[in-house]
Each structure stands twice: as structure tokens, then as C-alpha cells.
Write an enzyme that holds these catalytic residues in place. Structure first.
Site, PDB file in Angstrom:
ATOM      1  N   PHE B 121       1.036  -1.296  -0.045  1.00  0.00           N
ATOM      2  CA  PHE B 121      -0.050   0.241   0.191  1.00  0.00           C
ATOM      3  C   PHE B 121       1.043   1.117  -0.133  1.00  0.00           C
ATOM      4  O   PHE B 121       2.578   1.371   0.152  1.00  0.00           O
ATOM      5  CB  PHE B 121      -0.731  -0.153   1.783  1.00  0.00           C
ATOM      6  N   GLN B 235      -7.767  14.631   4.356  1.00  0.00           N
ATOM      7  CA  GLN B 235      -7.290  14.026   3.459  1.00  0.00           C
ATOM      8  C   GLN B 235      -8.272  13.752   2.023  1.00  0.00           C
ATOM      9  O   GLN B 235      -8.944  13.417   2.683  1.00  0.00           O
ATOM     10  CB  GLN B 235      -6.672  11.843   3.360  1.00  0.00           C
ATOM     11  N   HIS B 237      -8.624  12.159  -0.992  1.00  0.00           N
ATOM     12  CA  HIS B 237      -8.185  10.262  -1.528  1.00  0.00           C
ATOM     13  C   HIS B 237      -8.024  10.326  -3.348  1.00  0.00           C
ATOM     14  O   HIS B 237      -9.436  10.981  -3.602  1.00  0.00           O
ATOM     15  CB  HIS B 237      -8.815   9.230  -0.879  1.00  0.00           C
ATOM     16  N   LEU B 251     -15.467   5.837  -3.236  1.00  0.00           N
ATOM     17  CA  LEU B 251     -14.236   5.180  -2.976  1.00  0.00           C
ATOM     18  C   LEU B 251     -13.748   4.318  -3.867  1.00  0.00           C
ATOM     19  O   LEU B 251     -14.688   2.897  -4.569  1.00  0.00           O
ATOM     20  CB  LEU B 251     -13.695   4.559  -1.630  1.00  0.00           C
ATOM     21  N   GLU B 254      -7.561   1.752  -2.743  1.00  0.00           N
ATOM     22  CA  GLU B 254      -6.398   1.868  -3.312  1.00  0.00           C
ATOM     23  C   GLU B 254      -5.332   0.761  -3.749  1.00  0.00           C
ATOM     24  O   GLU B 254      -3.921   0.853  -4.352  1.00  0.00           O
ATOM     25  CB  GLU B 254      -5.414   2.773  -2.172  1.00  0.00           C
ATOM     26  N   ARG B 310      -1.504   9.840  -0.387  1.00  0.00           N
ATOM     27  CA  ARG B 310      -2.094   9.738  -0.969  1.00  0.00           C
ATOM     28  C   ARG B 310      -2.040  11.233  -0.789  1.00  0.00           C
ATOM     29  O   ARG B 310      -2.912  12.000  -2.679  1.00  0.00           O
ATOM     30  CB  ARG B 310      -3.529   9.771   0.146  1.00  0.00           C
ATOM     31  N   HIS B 381     -12.089  12.208   2.187  1.00  0.00           N
ATOM     32  CA  HIS B 381     -11.680  11.095   1.755  1.00  0.00           C
ATOM     33  C   HIS B 381     -11.559  10.677   4.093  1.00  0.00           C
ATOM     34  O   HIS B 381     -12.229  10.340   4.261  1.00  0.00           O
ATOM     35  CB  HIS B 381     -10.136  10.015   1.435  1.00  0.00           C
ATOM     36  N   ARG B 416      -2.960  10.461   6.875  1.00  0.00           N
ATOM     37  CA  ARG B 416      -2.509   9.305   6.630  1.00  0.00           C
ATOM     38  C   ARG B 416      -2.357   8.519   5.741  1.00  0.00           C
ATOM     39  O   ARG B 416      -2.471   8.510   4.901  1.00  0.00           O
ATOM     40  CB  ARG B 416      -3.638   8.612   7.478  1.00  0.00           C
TER      41      ARG B 416
END
Lengths: 248, 606
Positions: B121, B235, B237, B251, B254, B310, B381, B416
Site C-alpha cells: 500500500f 485527506q 483520497h 471510493l 488504493e 495520498r 476521505h 495518513r
């Protein structure tokens, strides 16, 4: 942009059947789903219209309803799938007591779950407290764990919907739940007697209505209910096993 | 008007997502009475939407991983304004928290040798995310939910908290809430209160958050006098759906990029290779071939630039769209179908690895991701900022008030890492439950002030007195979302944010004129009016904090201060109510990191 007509069930009280259809006309644009329509009616025409929803992405299972008589998630039903030359009816799930408009009281489901014996894992396989399982051994359990608890399978099950056996029968959702526990390679609990006597799996006559409406495409009947029925049968009704048991 | 009923508990938990449920389990195991309030039905909270996985340095797939690497990755991702102690606890405790889930019935994907499988990730050096296909959040919430129901926790479903109540000494004493089904007012009296209410995405127009993400915990704590920090760090995304309009913002995990998905602009260029930040260069692939080897598990390869953090990927996408190189509906292309050039049977492979994504695009956009690239763009997000808490106990600046998960702040700093939120929920949910139970054992039942209850009820039902002649709550919410999206969004500047603050003042006025008609039962319009009070608090905190941080860092990007400023690496921006309730903004110095952790950070920089 097209105009479409919707007939939405509005309750007068929480007594079963006490309501009428209210007709709304609204604009429908490309890509809209039924829940979008309900939201736009709420924002522009009926701010007190009650609807339950959360993720609007088919992942939480909150917005279950009956659209033109078909049990569906409102967020995953595109307007382009419906015939807009006729009014589209949106009604609450009929198997559960009404609360208001499209919202029903599904609390029975949460009580039923508590009655199923909980997960009881075997001793860990490794000294660090972990287990070893092959992917192929967890594949079938993972299918059951896709369930989003929308309760559409409960809505459509005739044992519940038409015969009201809520006190005796746990319904397809909880056979899937029980199957997920029974077939978990780590589990050591035994739920077979409960399935027969307390949960009355025998009431299910495998019409597969539940499987048809499952938005997660879980093979409820074939992969969960039938294998559980087989476990009940081989313990309680198989003549050879019964004979052997007599000599135990 | 007095409340219709009063419930009394040792520990009251507000919110039943991952953090709230994990706190409930811990508190119940400690032997105290536990009440759990959820805004929706049990098991529907926003945690259910998490897709990719939960990060824990279990080193199942790469034995070079350890808590130290995870800690350093988290600090680097957060641009070093994280609370180091929270990042340390998180990295050390996440593996145990993930493993215990298996003992509660979670069924993770497996490695070849039968252990929990971990995937790559963004921002994580080694494969670290325990996962179940792309529905890890569902697995987490269902596991915790099914474990909780056997522990004697009392669950109050479809209850919305209106106000946090304090006793005469300023200690948390409980909450005032209403049940949606009947619209009755209920008082919950508790020795300790845990807020686990999640995020604030609904303050923005394009968001991946469900309707519940209205900053309730943030605003309840703030109004009661607690301190919020880092509210400027939101954040966005990088990959949300952009088409059709009704699903904009949903969403796209990822995990698509973790499985080899690449980002391309309208010219077909893989633009992420064009802009790799210096501090990530040593860890980033130098060409597409190396990137592909990385996602295939080659340990000598470095990660493709699509898996940068991100904040960075979102800005690159934004740049491509603004430069006119976007996709037809204002995003860019995310292509996983291309892997058919690399592996046989790619269509089945994609369906198995990314089943929900396949399903989501098929059903909502009529698009087969195994054949056609997706169109994606940034979506609001997650908020890194939130209630300021003590790292070890999760207690806020109000005695007896705890917070965990997204509504708490500290672990994530300015950005994050994907996968760190689910592990945050279980690590700090457990801690909040444990310390709340301990606090409840050490302290007497606080007294609830009846006056505050009656005042809270009276304020909440005012919209009914104005009826339909009042302002439409939905219109006000849309106006606020438009403002936050266009003026305090992914690229910010001072004049626009000042404009936003002015408009928010106007919205506060309009909220006082909001009207609804009908009964209180399951009334969405009335509910929106209640949510708006919270949304306005968090929106103002976001805008004011963003004005205060005069630099660009992580999720906070300013056109007028495009560079990172080392002088700004020493503090968090804090907001709290001043006298008369006006919002006060100040700097709180970051706690200094001890030398042994500084050494860990340095060691991992290469």
C-alpha cells in the site's frame, strides 16, 4: 434529462398496512439510482419522507426496499434498469414491521443472531497465538462473510413473509451466519442440533428466493443452507448413523 | 421539556464503527457496564467502507518488516507533525490487535504457508496490510459486532447525540440524544464517555463518507470546551469515482494500484513518473518495469510512483486535470485492465483480487474494469485532525471524556497512510475502552444538570416552531458543502479561506432560521438541521486552522505558501472555544521525540 413518476409508500402510523402511495414527479438524469430520486424528493418536495441509508455504494445494506415489487438495494438500482414510461413504485420491506414510510423495524434480526452459538476457535497452531489455514480452506467461508446484512433474503423468504414464523425460524441470513461459523476451519462449536430443533432449518424448502435477491450474489441455498441441512440429516436421519448411535 | 428516559452506565461509547466497538469490547471485558450508541443500525458504520486493509508489521510476507519500519513510515507519511508516542504505540501494538481478530472469527486472506496475507500500500515500505479482498472494513466491523453482542453491551441503535453533558466541575457526565424511530429524547449518564464518531466528510461536496460523517464527536467535544488539533489536515483520497454524477466521490480502493493499476492522463502518459518528491526517490521505482516487479512481490524492486502518499497523488491528479489533460468527466484514467499484457487470465485475477471494485463499476457505471480503464479523481476521505488526546489513555482535555479513531487526532500528522486507519481503530479503540473503564472504576457517577438537558432539547426542536416558512436545511447543507469544496479544498489560499469563514458566519445566521414541519419520527430534514450545527463547527475549525498554517504539508496544500516551512514543523494548530464561544486558534508545540526514536527515523531514511 427525463421526468419520471414515482409512487412512494407513506405511512400514516406504525400499524401494519396503514398507509397510502404518494405520487411524485421528478427529473431523472444519467446514472441516477433509485436512492438519488428519493433524496431529491426529500430535498425538494417532502423533507419528512423517511428513508434509511448509509454508504450509497452497496456496502452497508441499509437501503433495502421493494422497487416495483422486487426486493433491492435502492443505492444499487439504476434508473436505466427501470421502465420509466410507467410509475415506479417504492415500498418498504413487507416482512418487517413498519416504522415510517420506507423504514422498517429490523431489530428482530439482531435478536436472532444472539441466539446462535458464538465462534469458538481451537487452540492456536503456533506459539505466538496464531493459526495456519490454507486459502482454499477459507474460500467458502469468505463467501458467507461477504454478507452485508441488508435482510433482503429475510424479506423474501416465504417462511417469514407469508407464514410469520419469526419465533421459530431464523431465516436465510442466519443460516449463512451459522454456515460461516460451522465451516470456519478453526471453529470447534457444534450447532447442528440447534439448527434442527431451535432454528428449524427443516422449514426451508429450498425455493432459492433468497439466493435470487442477494445483492452480494452469495449462493445462500446451495452453499449454506443445503450443506447445513445435510449435516442435520446425516446426524439425525441417516439410518446407518442412527443404528450405530443405538450401539454407542 | 424533560427527557423521556435516562440510562445509566459506567462507560458510554458514542459511535459503533471499528473504534467504538473495539472500545466496547475492552470496557466490557474490564467488568464495567457499557452502553453503546450508534447513529445507524449496528454494523452499518462507515468502517464498512474501508477496502484495502489494516496495516500491522507482522512481517508475514517480508521478514524485514518490524514496528520500527512501520513507525518510521507513519512519521514520514505524516511529515513529522504526528504525535510520536501515538505512532510508536500504534506500530508496536497493531500486530497483536490484528491477530486477536482471527480468534474472534475474522477470516483474512492467506499466504501460501497459511498465515495472514499482507499486501502493498502507498507509503508502506513492505507489504503490510492484512486484508480480505477489497472488503476489509466489512470484515472488521462484522467481527467486532459479532463479538460484542455476546458480551452484555447494551446497544442503542439509531440514536443521535445532540449534546455532551458536563457536571458542575467540568467533567464529562454523559450525553443527551434522541432516537430516530420515535423522536424521543434520552439522557445517558456515564462515569466515562468515549467518542468514536468518525469523520467530517459531509462538510464537502465530493466525499467518500456516508451521511453520518458530520463531525459529531469533533463538534460535541469542542462545544463542551475540548481542544481540537490539526483540523487543517484533510485527506483527499486520489481515487474516487467521477462518473456518473450521482456516485461522484465513492471510493476506488488504493488496492487497485497495489495490484498493479496505473494512472494515465488523456495523452496516455503515466504522469506519476514525472513528479517524485526527493524524500521518496530512494524508495521509488525508476521505470514501469521495476514498478511492476514490485507489485508482483519482487523484494529487490521499489514501489511504483502510483503508490506514493495520498496527498501527493491527489495533487498530481488535480494538476493533470487543471492542465487540460484529464479524462472526459474531469478525472484521470486508472487502468488495471492493462495487466493482461503481463499475466494470463487477468480478468479472473482482477475479479478475485478486487471483487467489490469490479461489482461497483459494473453496477453503477456500466463499466468492466477488467477491460476498460476507470475514470477517477480526488474525493474528501479522511480528517487527520480531531480531538486532542493523551497518547496512552486517549483522554481528551476534558476529564472523563475519551476519543478514539478518526475523531481523535495525533497519530497521522499531516497525512495518513492507507491502512493505518483500521489499525488505528483497533489499537486506540482498545486503549480508550481500557482507560475509560479504569476511569469509571476510580470515579463516582457524575451528576447531570437538568437545566442543560432541557436547554439542549429546547434548542433542538426550535426548527419545528418555524415550520416550512423557515430555511430549507438541505439547501443550507448544500451551500456549505459548495463553499468548503471550492474554497477550503485540495488547493487553498488565504483570500478564499477568509471568504469561507465569512460565509460560515452567514450560515450560522441561516441555521437559526431553519424550519421543518411534521413529527419528530424518523425525520431526515430535522436530522439535517441537527447535523448542520456540528458541520458548521468543524468547517469553521478547518478553515481557521488552514489559514493559520502558512505552509504546505501533507493534506494541507496552499498555493500562496507552496513549500514546506521547517519553522512550521514544530507545532500543531489548535482550536478551542474562547469566552462567549468564539473560536480561538493557537499553536501548541509538538512534544519532542526521544533520541531512540529519532535514531529509528534516521535509520529508515535511506
Amino acid at each position: 434529462m427525463a421526468t419520471a413518476t414515482f409512487k412512494i409508500w407513506r405511512t400514516h402510523s406504525s400499524a401494519p398496512g396503514d398507509g397510502t402511495y404518494q405520487t411524485f414527479q421528478t427529473e431523472v438524469s444519467e446514472g441516477m439510482v433509485v436512492l438519488d430520486v428519493v433524496h431529491s424528493i426529500q430535498a425538494q418536495q417532502a423533507p419528512d419522507l423517511a428513508v434509511r441509508w448509509n454508504c450509497k455504494a452497496g456496502k452497508c445494506g441499509s437501503c433495502s426496499a421493494e422497487i416495483n415489487g422486487n426486493p433491492r438495494l435502492m443505492c444499487m438500482t439504476r434508473m436505466s434498469q427501470l421502465n420509466l414510461s410507467e410509475p415506479v413504485t417504492i415500498e418498504p420491506m413487507r416482512t418487517f414491521p413498519p416504522i415510517k414510510d420506507l423504514v422498517t423495524d429490523v431489530s428482530w434480526n439482531f435478536r436472532v443472531k444472539k441466539g446462535i452459538k458464538k465462534f469458538k476457535p481451537r487452540q492456536p497452531d503456533a506459539p505466538d497465538g496464531t493459526w495456519r489455514m490454507a486459502q482454499r480452506d477459507v474460500d467458502r467461508v469468505q463467501e458467507f462473510r461477504k454478507c452485508i446484512e441488508c435482510f433482503l433474503c429475510q424479506d423474501v423468504c416465504h417462511v417469514l413473509r407469508d407464514h410469520n414464523k419469526h419465533d421459530e425460524f431464523i431465516g436465510p441470513r442466519f443460516f449463512v451466519y451459522a454456515a460461516n461459523l460451522e465451516m470456519n476451519p478453526l471453529d470447534t462449536e457444534d450447532r447442528v442440533d440447534d439448527l434442527k430443533d431451535a432454528h428449524n432449518i427443516g422449514y426451508c424448502n429450498i425455493t432459492k428466493c433468497c439466493t435470487k435477491v442477494c445483492p452480494e450474489h452469495i449462493h445462500i441455498t446451495d452453499n449454506a443452507i443445503i450443506p447445513l441441512k445435510e449435516r442435520v440429516v446425516s446426524r439425525h436421519y441417516d439410518p446407518v448413523t442412527r443404528l450405530l448411535r443405538m450401539f454407542k | 421539556m424533560p427527557a423521556d428516559a435516562t440510562y445509566t452506565y459506567d462507560v458510554l461509547i458514542v459511535g459503533a464503527g471499528g473504534a467504538g466497538l473495539r472500545a466496547a469490547i475492552e470496557a466490557a471485558n474490564a467488568g464495567v457496564t457499557v452502553g453503546l450508541i450508534c447513529k445507524s443500525l449496528l454494523g452499518k458504520a462507515h468502517t464498512v467502507m474501508a477496502e484495502g486493509g489494516m496495516a500491522a508489521a507482522m512481517a508475514n510476507n517480508d521478514d524485514r518488516d518490524s514496528w520500527k519500519v512501520h513507525f518510521a513510515d507513519t512519521m514520514r507519511g505524516g511529515q513529522y507533525v504526528n504525535n510520536w508516542r501515538m505512532a510508536e504505540l500504534h506500530a508496536k501494538e497493531a500486530p497483536d490487535r490484528v491477530r486477536e481478530l482471527e480468534g474472534w472469527g475474522a477470516v483474512f486472506d492467506r499466504t501460501a504457508d497459511g498465515r495472514i496475507n499482507q499486501r502493498n500500500f502507498g507509503g508502506h515500505r513492505y507489504p503490510r496490510l492484512a486484508h480480505v479482498g477489497d472488503r476489509t472494513g466489512l470484515e472488521l466491523i462484522r467481527t467486532l459486532q459479532d463479538h460484542t453482542v455476546y458480551l452484555g453491551v447494551t446497544v442503542h441503535m439509531e440514536h443521535t447525540v445532540i449534546e455532551l453533558l458536563l457536571d458542575g466541575s467540568g467533567r464529562a457526565a454523559g450525553v443527551l440524544a434522541y432516537d430516530r424511530e420515535k423522536g424521543r429524547f434520552h439522557v445517558f449518564n456515564a462515569k466515562a464517555v468515549v467518542l468514536a464518531t468518525g469523520g467530517v466528510g459531509r462538510a464537502f461536496k465530493v466525499t467518500s463518507n456516508s451521511w453520518e460523517g458530520t463531525g459529531d464527536g469533533h463538534a460535541l467535544a469542542f462545544r463542551a470546551g475540548a481542544e481540537l488539533i490539526d483540523m487543517e489536515f484533510i485527506q483527499f483520497h486520489p481515487t474516487g469515482m467521477v462518473w456518473p454524477p450521482s456516485v461522484k466521490g465513492i471510493l476506488v480502493t488504493e488496492g487497485v494500484r497495489g495490484e498493479g493499476g496505473i494512472l494515465k492522463n488523456s495523452e496516455g502518459r503515466r504522469f506519476m513518473f514525472d513528479d517524485i518528491p526527493d524524500n521518496y526517490k530512494p524508495q521509488t521505482a525508476s521505470d514501469p518495469e521495476e514498478g511492476w516487479r514490485y507489485v508482483q512481490g519482487d523484494k529487490s524492486a521499489r514501489r511504483p510512483p502510483e503508490l506514493l502518499t495520498r496527498d501527493h497523488v491527489a495533487r498530481c491528479i488535480n494538476r493533470e486535470v487543471k492542465a487540460g489533460r484529464g479524462s472526459p468527466h474531469g478525472g484521470v484514467f486508472l487502468d488495471i485492465a492493462w495487466i493482461k499484457e503481463k499475466i494470463a487470465g487477468s480478468e479472473e485475477h482482477i475479479k478475485r483480487k478486487l471483487p467489490s471494485m469490479y461489482h461497483q463499476f459494473k453496477e453503477l457505471a456500466d463499466l468492466d474494469i477488467t477491460k476498460t480503464p476507470m475514470e477517477v479523481g480526488p474525493t474528501t476521505h479522511y480528517i487527520m485532525g480531531g480531538i486532542r488526546v493523551d497518547a496512552d489513555s486517549q483522554m481528551s482535555t476534558i476529564h472523563g471524556l475519551f476519543a478514539a479513531g478518526e475523531c481523535a487526532s495525533g497519530i497521522n500528522g499531516a497525512n495518513r497512510l492507507g491502512g493505518n486507519s483500521l489499525s488505528d481503530l483497533i489499537v486506540f479503540g482498545k486503549r480508550a475502552g481500557e482507560y475509560a473503564a479504569q476511569y469509571a472504576r476510580d470515579n463516582p457517577q457524575p451528576r447531570i444538570d437538568d437545566g442543560a438537558v432541557e436547554h439542549g432539547i429546547a434548542t433542538s426542536i426550535e426548527p419545528f416552531a418555524r415550520g416550512t416558512a423557515g430555511e430549507n436545511p438541505y439547501t443550507l447543507q448544500q451551500d456549505l458543502q459548495d463553499t468548503m469544496q471550492s474554497l477550503v479544498g485540495i488547493v487553498r489560499q488565504e483570500s478564499e479561506m477568509r471568504e469561507a469563514v465569512d460565509r460560515i458566519e452567514g450560515y450560522k445566521e441561516r441555521l437559526r432560521r431553519v424550519g421543518v414541519s411534521g413529527g419528530r419520527e424518523y425525520h431526515s430534514g430535522w436530522h439535517t438541521a441537527i447535523d448542520l450545527r456540528n458541520l458548521l463547527v468543524v468547517s469553521e475549525a478547518i478553515a481557521r486552522s488552514a489559514i493559520e498554517r502558512k505552509e504546505s504539508r501533507g493534506g494541507h496544500f496552499r498555493e500562496d505558501y507552496p513549500e514546506k516551512d521547517p519553522a512550521c514543523a514544530t507545532f500543531n494548530v489548535s482550536t478551542r472555544p474562547g469566552p462567549g464561544g468564539a473560536m480561538q486558534v493557537s499553536h501548541v508545540p509538538l512534544p519532542p521525540m526521544p533520541d531512540h526514536l529519532k535514531a529509528v527515523v534516521e535509520e529508515q531514511k535511506s
